[in-house]
Write a protein that holds these residues in place. Sequence first.
Motif, mmCIF file in Angstrom:
data_model
loop_
_atom_site.group_PDB
_atom_site.id
_atom_site.type_symbol
_atom_site.label_atom_id
_atom_site.label_comp_id
_atom_site.label_asym_id
_atom_site.label_seq_id
_atom_site.Cartn_x
_atom_site.Cartn_y
_atom_site.Cartn_z
ATOM 1 N N SER A 43 3.631 38.096 72.728
ATOM 2 C CA SER A 43 3.478 38.786 71.611
ATOM 3 C C SER A 43 2.896 40.052 71.875
ATOM 4 C CB SER A 43 2.814 38.006 70.557
ATOM 5 O OG SER A 43 2.625 38.966 69.514
ATOM 6 N N TYR B 51 1.984 42.144 69.484
ATOM 7 C CA TYR B 51 1.047 42.362 68.536
ATOM 8 C C TYR B 51 -0.225 41.863 68.809
ATOM 9 C CZ TYR B 51 5.597 42.961 66.334
ATOM 10 O OH TYR B 51 6.874 42.986 65.783
ATOM 11 N N LEU C 217 2.391 32.622 56.720
ATOM 12 C CA LEU C 217 3.494 33.291 57.274
ATOM 13 C C LEU C 217 4.002 32.810 58.843
ATOM 14 C CD1 LEU C 217 2.828 36.699 56.179
ATOM 15 C CD2 LEU C 217 4.160 35.436 55.235
ATOM 16 N N GLY C 218 3.109 32.038 59.229
ATOM 17 C CA GLY C 218 3.304 31.263 60.715
ATOM 18 C C GLY C 218 3.304 32.390 61.776
ATOM 19 N N VAL D 99 1.899 35.131 64.834
ATOM 20 C CA VAL D 99 0.834 35.626 65.577
ATOM 21 C C VAL D 99 0.975 37.122 65.783
ATOM 22 C CG1 VAL D 99 0.538 33.455 66.950
ATOM 23 C CG2 VAL D 99 2.103 35.358 67.639
ATOM 24 N N PRO D 100 -0.536 37.688 65.964
ATOM 25 C CA PRO D 100 -1.732 37.208 66.027
ATOM 26 C C PRO D 100 -2.448 36.961 64.343
ATOM 27 C CG PRO D 100 -1.849 39.684 65.987
ATOM 28 C CD PRO D 100 -0.376 39.294 65.776
ATOM 29 N N ASP E 11 -2.157 41.137 59.052
ATOM 30 C CA ASP E 11 -1.500 40.951 60.375
ATOM 31 C C ASP E 11 -2.269 41.610 61.435
ATOM 32 O OD1 ASP E 11 -0.939 43.283 59.393
ATOM 33 O OD2 ASP E 11 1.056 42.968 59.789
ATOM 34 N N SER E 12 -1.654 41.977 62.617
ATOM 35 C CA SER E 12 -2.387 42.807 63.714
ATOM 36 C C SER E 12 -3.186 44.062 63.305
ATOM 37 C CB SER E 12 -1.473 43.135 64.839
ATOM 38 O OG SER E 12 -0.526 44.055 64.703
ATOM 39 N N PRO E 13 -2.575 44.913 62.197
ATOM 40 C CA PRO E 13 -3.405 46.197 62.093
ATOM 41 C C PRO E 13 -4.615 45.762 61.103
ATOM 42 C CG PRO E 13 -1.070 46.516 61.513
ATOM 43 C CD PRO E 13 -1.041 45.066 61.988
ATOM 44 N N ASP F 79 4.156 49.297 66.284
ATOM 45 C CA ASP F 79 4.650 48.211 65.642
ATOM 46 C C ASP F 79 6.051 47.953 65.385
ATOM 47 O OD1 ASP F 79 2.154 47.590 66.235
ATOM 48 O OD2 ASP F 79 1.254 47.238 64.285
HETATM 49 N N1 LIG Z 1 3.464 42.676 61.496
HETATM 50 C C1 LIG Z 1 3.018 41.449 62.222
HETATM 51 C C2 LIG Z 1 4.128 41.063 63.124
HETATM 52 C C3 LIG Z 1 3.749 39.606 63.949
HETATM 53 C C4 LIG Z 1 4.916 39.061 64.355
HETATM 54 O O1 LIG Z 1 6.040 39.385 64.055
HETATM 55 N N2 LIG Z 1 4.774 37.859 65.415
HETATM 56 C C5 LIG Z 1 5.637 37.343 65.911
HETATM 57 C C6 LIG Z 1 5.508 37.003 67.384
HETATM 58 S S1 LIG Z 1 5.781 38.326 68.386
HETATM 59 C C7 LIG Z 1 5.606 35.888 65.206
HETATM 60 O O2 LIG Z 1 4.726 35.513 65.197
HETATM 61 N N3 LIG Z 1 6.953 35.425 64.801
HETATM 62 C C8 LIG Z 1 7.229 34.149 64.231
HETATM 63 C C9 LIG Z 1 7.630 34.197 62.917
HETATM 64 O O3 LIG Z 1 8.148 35.237 62.625
HETATM 65 O O4 LIG Z 1 7.781 33.237 62.524
HETATM 66 C C10 LIG Z 1 1.725 41.859 62.896
HETATM 67 O O5 LIG Z 1 1.597 43.032 63.208
HETATM 68 O O6 LIG Z 1 0.859 41.151 63.362
#
Ligand SMILES: N[C@@H](CCC(=O)N[C@@H](CS)C(=O)NCC(=O)O)C(=O)O
Length: 202
Positions: A9, A11, A46-47, A49-50, A62-64, A96
């Motif tokens: 990931s 992020y 939302l399940g 990462v991170p 989320d990450s920010p 992002d």
């Molecule tokens: N905007 C979020 C995006 C996080 C994201 O989309 N992570 C992906 C992994 S790269 C994830 O967890 N996807 C699982 C899902 O959407 O169910 C952030 O910046 O933390």
Amino acid sequence: MKLFVTPNSPYARKVRVVLIEKRIECELVEVDLSSPDSPLTLHNPLGKVPTLLLDDGSALYDSPVITEYLDKKTPVMHLIPAARRIEVRRWEALADGLCDAAVALVMEGRREEGKRDEQLVLRQRAKVGRGLRVLSEDLGGNGWCVGNSFSLADIAVCCALAYLGARMPDVDWREMYPNLAGLHARMLERPSFLSTTPPGYS
Ligand SMILES: N[C@@H](CCC(=O)N[C@@H](CS)C(=O)NCC(=O)O)C(=O)O
């Protein structure tokens, strides 16, 4: 503290780099995003990462949001300078957003041929193309993204570039934008970025 991550990931990598730069101890917990029993959803509905689990049991995403929390936690290696916060955040949002577009393309690519939404593919690819061009134009001849000093903007941009390089190898940003290639090479000199390189990335 515990940080829920997956190895690839972008992020989560951004947050891991921030942790190392700021010398903050944190346990990394690798999760399987496809598992229905993942402990992640107990902490983040939302399940995704991170997700950062704090010692009091509360969670940040989320990450920010996580990078802001970590940057304020200790003055060691300030990554979001107050005077240029909005600029840093704008770079991070663009980086992002590039990852969001690449993730959408990866997902669509997993669908059977013939069932893919070609309009979606074109739209997301256009975002990547425009985003890279703007990153390169805005960086220009500077060594770092904001104010010519190292910041969260550089971390976010380089995590996105590395992810694009691995997931969309036909988009040769190193060839198209030598200044972005230079920025990425400078980041690779930092142990924080080098040590978080996912397997198979260049
Ligand atoms: N905007 C979020 C995006 C996080 C994201 O989309 N992570 C992906 C992994 S790269 C994830 O967890 N996807 C699982 C899902 O959407 O169910 C952030 O910046 O933390």
